[in-house]
Design a protein around this motif. Structure first.
Motif, PDB file in Angstrom:
ATOM      1  N   GLY A   1      19.039 -22.855  -8.085  1.00 56.46           N
ATOM      2  CA  GLY A   1      17.980 -23.809  -8.412  1.00 56.46           C
ATOM      3  C   GLY A   1      16.630 -23.114  -8.329  1.00 56.46           C
ATOM      4  O   GLY A   1      16.428 -22.062  -8.918  1.00 56.46           O
ATOM      5  N   ASP A   2      15.720 -23.684  -7.526  1.00 55.83           N
ATOM      6  CA  ASP A   2      14.398 -23.081  -7.349  1.00 55.83           C
ATOM      7  C   ASP A   2      14.334 -22.165  -6.136  1.00 55.83           C
ATOM      8  O   ASP A   2      13.300 -21.576  -5.854  1.00 55.83           O
ATOM      9  N   SER A   3      15.437 -22.072  -5.411  1.00 55.76           N
ATOM     10  CA  SER A   3      15.442 -21.336  -4.152  1.00 55.76           C
ATOM     11  C   SER A   3      16.087 -19.953  -4.310  1.00 55.76           C
ATOM     12  O   SER A   3      17.153 -19.832  -4.922  1.00 55.76           O
ATOM     13  N   PHE A   4      15.435 -18.942  -3.767  1.00 51.20           N
ATOM     14  CA  PHE A   4      15.999 -17.594  -3.731  1.00 51.20           C
ATOM     15  C   PHE A   4      16.333 -17.309  -2.274  1.00 51.20           C
ATOM     16  O   PHE A   4      15.449 -17.176  -1.434  1.00 51.20           O
ATOM     17  N   THR A   5      17.614 -17.287  -1.951  1.00 53.05           N
ATOM     18  CA  THR A   5      18.059 -17.125  -0.572  1.00 53.05           C
ATOM     19  C   THR A   5      18.378 -15.663  -0.301  1.00 53.05           C
ATOM     20  O   THR A   5      19.230 -15.073  -0.966  1.00 53.05           O
ATOM     21  N   ARG A   6      17.690 -15.108   0.684  1.00 51.35           N
ATOM     22  CA  ARG A   6      17.899 -13.711   1.070  1.00 51.35           C
ATOM     23  C   ARG A   6      18.956 -13.624   2.165  1.00 51.35           C
ATOM     24  O   ARG A   6      19.012 -14.477   3.050  1.00 51.35           O
ATOM     25  N   ALA A   7      19.767 -12.580   2.080  1.00 54.77           N
ATOM     26  CA  ALA A   7      20.829 -12.372   3.071  1.00 54.77           C
ATOM     27  C   ALA A   7      21.280 -10.925   2.998  1.00 54.77           C
ATOM     28  O   ALA A   7      20.928 -10.197   2.069  1.00 54.77           O
ATOM     29  N   ASP A   8      22.067 -10.520   3.983  1.00 53.11           N
ATOM     30  CA  ASP A   8      22.750  -9.234   3.925  1.00 53.11           C
ATOM     31  C   ASP A   8      24.133  -9.474   3.341  1.00 53.11           C
ATOM     32  O   ASP A   8      24.807 -10.441   3.699  1.00 53.11           O
ATOM     33  N   TYR A   9      24.543  -8.598   2.428  1.00 56.13           N
ATOM     34  CA  TYR A   9      25.843  -8.697   1.769  1.00 56.13           C
ATOM     35  C   TYR A   9      26.706  -7.534   2.216  1.00 56.13           C
ATOM     36  O   TYR A   9      26.310  -6.383   2.075  1.00 56.13           O
ATOM     37  N   ARG A  10      27.874  -7.863   2.776  1.00 61.42           N
ATOM     38  CA  ARG A  10      28.813  -6.849   3.242  1.00 61.42           C
ATOM     39  C   ARG A  10      30.084  -6.989   2.412  1.00 61.42           C
ATOM     40  O   ARG A  10      30.666  -8.074   2.354  1.00 61.42           O
ATOM     41  N   LEU A  11      30.511  -5.904   1.781  1.00 52.71           N
ATOM     42  CA  LEU A  11      31.672  -5.971   0.904  1.00 52.71           C
ATOM     43  C   LEU A  11      32.904  -6.475   1.649  1.00 52.71           C
ATOM     44  O   LEU A  11      33.634  -7.322   1.136  1.00 52.71           O
ATOM     45  N   SER A  12      33.148  -5.997   2.846  1.00 41.85           N
ATOM     46  CA  SER A  12      34.352  -6.410   3.577  1.00 41.85           C
ATOM     47  C   SER A  12      34.352  -7.909   3.889  1.00 41.85           C
ATOM     48  O   SER A  12      35.408  -8.495   4.092  1.00 41.85           O
ATOM     49  N   SER A  13      33.183  -8.544   3.892  1.00 43.45           N
ATOM     50  CA  SER A  13      33.108  -9.990   4.127  1.00 43.45           C
ATOM     51  C   SER A  13      33.590 -10.796   2.924  1.00 43.45           C
ATOM     52  O   SER A  13      33.801 -12.000   3.039  1.00 43.45           O
ATOM     53  N   ALA A  14      33.737 -10.145   1.781  1.00 38.97           N
ATOM     54  CA  ALA A  14      34.180 -10.833   0.565  1.00 38.97           C
ATOM     55  C   ALA A  14      35.699 -10.783   0.397  1.00 38.97           C
ATOM     56  O   ALA A  14      36.216 -11.266  -0.621  1.00 38.97           O
ATOM     57  N   ARG A  15      36.414 -10.227   1.367  1.00 42.55           N
ATOM     58  CA  ARG A  15      37.880 -10.148   1.250  1.00 42.55           C
ATOM     59  C   ARG A  15      38.454 -11.537   0.997  1.00 42.55           C
ATOM     60  O   ARG A  15      37.959 -12.532   1.509  1.00 42.55           O
ATOM     61  N   GLY A  16      39.503 -11.570   0.180  1.00 42.09           N
ATOM     62  CA  GLY A  16      40.100 -12.840  -0.201  1.00 42.09           C
ATOM     63  C   GLY A  16      39.683 -13.268  -1.608  1.00 42.09           C
ATOM     64  O   GLY A  16      40.288 -14.155  -2.193  1.00 42.09           O
ATOM     65  N   ARG A  17      38.638 -12.636  -2.122  1.00 42.86           N
ATOM     66  CA  ARG A  17      38.177 -12.870  -3.497  1.00 42.86           C
ATOM     67  C   ARG A  17      37.976 -11.516  -4.168  1.00 42.86           C
ATOM     68  O   ARG A  17      37.694 -10.539  -3.502  1.00 42.86           O
ATOM     69  N   SER A  18      38.100 -11.493  -5.473  1.00 47.99           N
ATOM     70  CA  SER A  18      37.749 -10.278  -6.208  1.00 47.99           C
ATOM     71  C   SER A  18      36.233 -10.164  -6.249  1.00 47.99           C
ATOM     72  O   SER A  18      35.525 -11.176  -6.188  1.00 47.99           O
ATOM     73  N   VAL A  19      35.736  -8.936  -6.344  1.00 47.18           N
ATOM     74  CA  VAL A  19      34.300  -8.703  -6.449  1.00 47.18           C
ATOM     75  C   VAL A  19      34.049  -7.750  -7.612  1.00 47.18           C
ATOM     76  O   VAL A  19      34.703  -6.712  -7.739  1.00 47.18           O
ATOM     77  N   VAL A  20      33.107  -8.130  -8.457  1.00 48.71           N
ATOM     78  CA  VAL A  20      32.627  -7.278  -9.538  1.00 48.71           C
ATOM     79  C   VAL A  20      31.334  -6.648  -9.037  1.00 48.71           C
ATOM     80  O   VAL A  20      30.360  -7.355  -8.780  1.00 48.71           O
ATOM     81  N   LEU A  21      31.344  -5.327  -8.835  1.00 49.89           N
ATOM     82  CA  LEU A  21      30.125  -4.620  -8.446  1.00 49.89           C
ATOM     83  C   LEU A  21      29.520  -4.041  -9.715  1.00 49.89           C
ATOM     84  O   LEU A  21      30.123  -3.170 -10.351  1.00 49.89           O
ATOM     85  N   ALA A  22      28.350  -4.541 -10.072  1.00 51.75           N
ATOM     86  CA  ALA A  22      27.671  -4.080 -11.288  1.00 51.75           C
ATOM     87  C   ALA A  22      26.443  -3.275 -10.879  1.00 51.75           C
ATOM     88  O   ALA A  22      25.408  -3.835 -10.524  1.00 51.75           O
ATOM     89  N   PHE A  23      26.583  -1.949 -10.885  1.00 57.60           N
ATOM     90  CA  PHE A  23      25.443  -1.058 -10.600  1.00 57.60           C
ATOM     91  C   PHE A  23      24.606  -0.957 -11.871  1.00 57.60           C
ATOM     92  O   PHE A  23      25.152  -0.754 -12.959  1.00 57.60           O
ATOM     93  N   TYR A  24      23.293  -1.101 -11.728  1.00 56.83           N
ATOM     94  CA  TYR A  24      22.415  -1.013 -12.890  1.00 56.83           C
ATOM     95  C   TYR A  24      21.136  -0.268 -12.503  1.00 56.83           C
ATOM     96  O   TYR A  24      20.703  -0.328 -11.357  1.00 56.83           O
ATOM     97  N   PRO A  25      20.546   0.456 -13.467  1.00 56.14           N
ATOM     98  CA  PRO A  25      19.386   1.300 -13.150  1.00 56.14           C
ATOM     99  C   PRO A  25      18.126   0.565 -12.720  1.00 56.14           C
ATOM    100  O   PRO A  25      17.414   1.049 -11.840  1.00 56.14           O
ATOM    101  N   GLY A  26      17.810  -0.591 -13.338  1.00 59.00           N
ATOM    102  CA  GLY A  26      16.538  -1.188 -12.970  1.00 59.00           C
ATOM    103  C   GLY A  26      16.304  -2.612 -13.403  1.00 59.00           C
ATOM    104  O   GLY A  26      16.734  -3.028 -14.480  1.00 59.00           O
ATOM    105  N   ASP A  27      15.600  -3.360 -12.549  1.00 57.93           N
ATOM    106  CA  ASP A  27      15.182  -4.721 -12.865  1.00 57.93           C
ATOM    107  C   ASP A  27      14.238  -4.707 -14.065  1.00 57.93           C
ATOM    108  O   ASP A  27      13.422  -3.793 -14.221  1.00 57.93           O
ATOM    109  N   ASN A  28      14.358  -5.735 -14.889  1.00 57.32           N
ATOM    110  CA  ASN A  28      13.443  -5.957 -16.016  1.00 57.32           C
ATOM    111  C   ASN A  28      13.418  -4.827 -17.038  1.00 57.32           C
ATOM    112  O   ASN A  28      12.409  -4.609 -17.703  1.00 57.32           O
TER     113      ASN A  28
END
Length: 161
Positions: free
Chosen positions: A23-50
């Protein structure tokens, strides 16, 4: 350049700061890959914003979030810019996936996608619910990106195996 994790190997774990637009909220957090176990994760590395191709890529993935969710998959964008830049980028384009800040490029190095000059190569890693790398694509030039349909097809194959 290191080759990064091989198919069938455990994905290198990491914790990165980031944030997600809801929505209008941008929620900041720390993301740990091992915390996502149980779901698949798509890691999309990209060179730069905008940047042109990165914007097209992440807008494409964001517009397909329901398809990823239907496959029990999360999508995380990772680039060297900071969380403030990511928030601005997400708000400008309505990006609905978490954007993670790999400012020191440690995670990019662990995945073999750090590149002199450009910082990070455009790359996608599909991690299964057990944390195993099941598919990857690392671009040499990065002028194109893996399509939403390619990723959802690959994820469907992971889910069946």
């Amino acid at each position: 350049m290191a080759s990064g994790p091989q198919l069938g190997s455990t994905a290198p774990d990491f914790t990165l700061p980031g944030g997600a637009l809801s929505g209008d909220s941008f929620t900041r957090a720390d993301y740990r890959l091992s915390s996502a176990r149980g779901r698949s994760v798509v890691l999309a590395f990209y060179p730069g914003d905008n940047t042109s191709v990165c914007t097209k890529q992440l807008c494409s993935y964001s517009s397909g979030m329901e398809a990823f969710e239907g496959l029990d998959a999360d999508v995380w964008g990772i680039s060297p810019q900071g969380v403030d830049s990511h928030e601005s980028f997400a708000r400008a384009h309505g990006l609905r996936m978490p954007l993670l800040a790999d400012e020191g490029r440690e995670t990019a190095r662990a995945y073999g996608v750090a590149a002199p000059g450009i910082g990070v190569r455009r790359a996608v890693f599909l991690i299964d619910p057990d944390g195993v790398v099941r598919w990857k694509h690392v671009a040499l030039l990065g002028a194109t990106f893996q399509s939403l349909s390619t990723l959802t097809d690959r994820l469907s194959g992971i889910k069946k195996s």
